[in-house]
Design a protein around this motif. Structure first.
Motif, PDB file in Angstrom:
ATOM      1  N   UNK A   1       0.870  -1.090   0.189  1.00 43.92           N
ATOM      2  CA  UNK A   1       0.001  -0.147   0.024  1.00 43.92           C
ATOM      3  C   UNK A   1       0.848   1.049   0.087  1.00 43.92           C
ATOM      4  N   UNK A   2       0.671   2.095  -0.931  1.00 40.24           N
ATOM      5  CA  UNK A   2       1.397   3.244  -1.065  1.00 40.24           C
ATOM      6  C   UNK A   2       1.427   4.094   0.306  1.00 40.24           C
ATOM      7  N   UNK A   3       2.163   5.045   0.599  1.00 33.59           N
ATOM      8  CA  UNK A   3       2.283   5.875   1.889  1.00 33.59           C
ATOM      9  C   UNK A   3       1.707   7.077   1.494  1.00 33.59           C
ATOM     10  N   UNK A   4       0.634   7.706   2.348  1.00 34.71           N
ATOM     11  CA  UNK A   4       0.232   8.995   1.967  1.00 34.71           C
ATOM     12  C   UNK A   4       1.184  10.060   1.993  1.00 34.71           C
ATOM     13  N   UNK A   5       1.520  10.703   0.899  1.00 38.34           N
ATOM     14  CA  UNK A   5       2.540  11.845   0.849  1.00 38.34           C
ATOM     15  C   UNK A   5       2.544  12.611  -0.445  1.00 38.34           C
ATOM     16  N   UNK A   6       2.491  13.855  -0.368  1.00 38.80           N
ATOM     17  CA  UNK A   6       2.590  14.568  -1.751  1.00 38.80           C
ATOM     18  C   UNK A   6       3.891  14.524  -2.729  1.00 38.80           C
ATOM     19  N   UNK A   7       4.960  13.923  -1.897  1.00 45.67           N
ATOM     20  CA  UNK A   7       6.151  13.623  -2.702  1.00 45.67           C
ATOM     21  C   UNK A   7       5.990  12.172  -3.713  1.00 45.67           C
ATOM     22  N   UNK A   8       6.507  12.329  -4.673  1.00 47.80           N
ATOM     23  CA  UNK A   8       6.666  11.119  -5.632  1.00 47.80           C
ATOM     24  C   UNK A   8       7.361  10.005  -4.871  1.00 47.80           C
ATOM     25  N   UNK A   9       7.008   8.671  -5.008  1.00 47.32           N
ATOM     26  CA  UNK A   9       7.993   7.804  -4.242  1.00 47.32           C
ATOM     27  C   UNK A   9       9.229   7.580  -5.101  1.00 47.32           C
ATOM     28  N   UNK A  10      10.467   7.337  -4.382  1.00 51.97           N
ATOM     29  CA  UNK A  10      11.620   6.814  -5.012  1.00 51.97           C
ATOM     30  C   UNK A  10      11.431   5.314  -5.362  1.00 51.97           C
ATOM     31  N   UNK A  11      11.799   4.952  -6.480  1.00 53.09           N
ATOM     32  CA  UNK A  11      11.977   3.410  -6.853  1.00 53.09           C
ATOM     33  C   UNK A  11      13.284   2.981  -6.435  1.00 53.09           C
ATOM     34  N   UNK A  12      13.049   1.781  -5.742  1.00 54.42           N
ATOM     35  CA  UNK A  12      14.293   1.028  -5.431  1.00 54.42           C
ATOM     36  C   UNK A  12      13.986  -0.319  -5.612  1.00 54.42           C
ATOM     37  N   UNK A  13      15.059  -0.989  -6.649  1.00 56.69           N
ATOM     38  CA  UNK A  13      14.970  -2.442  -6.786  1.00 56.69           C
ATOM     39  C   UNK A  13      15.965  -3.153  -5.924  1.00 56.69           C
ATOM     40  N   UNK A  14      15.441  -4.193  -5.184  1.00 56.81           N
ATOM     41  CA  UNK A  14      16.426  -4.908  -4.354  1.00 56.81           C
ATOM     42  C   UNK A  14      16.619  -6.392  -4.673  1.00 56.81           C
ATOM     43  N   UNK A  15      17.582  -6.866  -4.790  1.00 55.52           N
ATOM     44  CA  UNK A  15      18.200  -8.253  -4.940  1.00 55.52           C
ATOM     45  C   UNK A  15      18.971  -8.667  -3.768  1.00 55.52           C
TER      46      UNK A  15
END
Length: 302
Positions: free
Chosen positions: A127-141
């Motif tokens: 579930x996305x967090x409520x924030x006016x800022x655009x989320x930073x995308x990070x891919x984790x391996x």
């Protein structure tokens, strides 16, 4: 005789002192751990989870404390020397006592179930967090035995170091290039598993500048103990500076570099890649680029 008794009084064991010396180090150790764990969160997810934890403990104490006090009170009242206690050998049933015995646990289960139900939906990892800022995308391996963090928007990657801008939500996509694993930054909250050939999602946010230890919280082989990383929460300007510095130095993460990185190794010092081939994370998930098998898998195939 009196001298002998006084001597025993001075040299005999001080039970209170012994108990204090045994308990105080444990209490101090427990309290010292609170400053770096789940009881000292630095983001909205960790804060909400701490609230659920405290609420659950408080509800359970509503049963535990009265039971302990009631047990001690009954034992004291019905002691052999208490002439006022009524002896009732034929007593078998009391509606009031039965209502209390079954009613209180029912309410506890009801309240705990309500907290778990609400928390499970409000803190859904995807579930996305409520924030006016655009989320930073990070891919984790998760690899054997290190962590690879890919920043697809910036086109860079890092090993065993996760850099996050303060106050900005982060949307993680996670997978495993090897065995089953688990991603966990205790002060940010929400441990989540990584699985080979599958993708999971997680949303977190850091609200305070600092370095927060991250770890693998699921046993994954010989190098498990050293499979740790630093989550550095920095101001947005410092994050942009780190991205610019990473782009100006470091190797290229292409197919051959990834295959070399994926070889089992532990206690790897953090470093960054200046560029990443497009869709590398998707290729790892879809097995169009396969990491070398871990020692455990290779042994099982023989």
């Amino acid at each position: 005789m009196n001298a002998h008794r006084q001597g025993r009084g001075r040299t005999g064991p001080n039970l209170v002192g012994i108990a204090a010396r045994l308990l105080l180090p444990g209490v101090a150790l427990a309290l010292s751990g609170c400053g770096i764990g789940v009881l000292d969160p630095v983001g909205p997810v960790g804060g909400a989870q701490r609230t659920i934890l405290f609420d659950s403990v408080g509800i359970m104490l509503c049963v535990v404390v009265p039971v302990i006090l009631g047990t001690a009170g009954i034992a004291w009242w019905f002691r052999a020397s208490n002439r006022r206690a009524t002896y009732r050998p034929d007593f078998v049933y009391s509606g009031r006592i039965e209502t209390m015995i079954w009613g209180i646990p029912f309410l506890v289960v009801l309240f705990l179930g309500g907290i778990a139900w609400i928390g499970a939906h409000e803190l859904d990892p995807a579930k996305p967090l409520a924030s006016p800022a655009k989320p930073l995308e990070v891919e984790v391996v998760s690899l054997d035995w290190k962590w690879l963090f890919i920043y697809p928007e910036a086109g860079i990657a890092s090993v065993n170091r996760l850099v996050l801008p303060v106050g900005r939500p982060v949307h993680f996509r996670l997978t495993s290039a090897s065995v089953f694993n688990a991603f966990f930054v205790p002060r940010l909250g929400s441990m989540i598993y990584t699985m080979n050939g599958m993708t999971t999602q997680l949303n977190l946010q850091a609200d305070r500048v600092g370095r927060y230890p991250g770890q693998s919280s699921h046993f994954s082989g010989d190098g498990f103990a050293g499979m740790r990383f630093d989550a550095d929460a920095v101001p947005p300007a410092a994050f942009d500076g780190w991205v610019a510095h990473a782009r100006s130095a470091g190797p290229l993460l292409d197919r051959s570099a990834y295959l070399a990185l994926a070889r089992p190794s532990s206690a790897v010092a953090p470093y960054a890649y200046r560029a990443v081939v497009p869709k590398l994370f998707d290729a790892i998930v879809m097995h169009t680029i396969d990491a070398p098998p871990s020692p455990a898998v290779a042994t099982a195939r023989r």
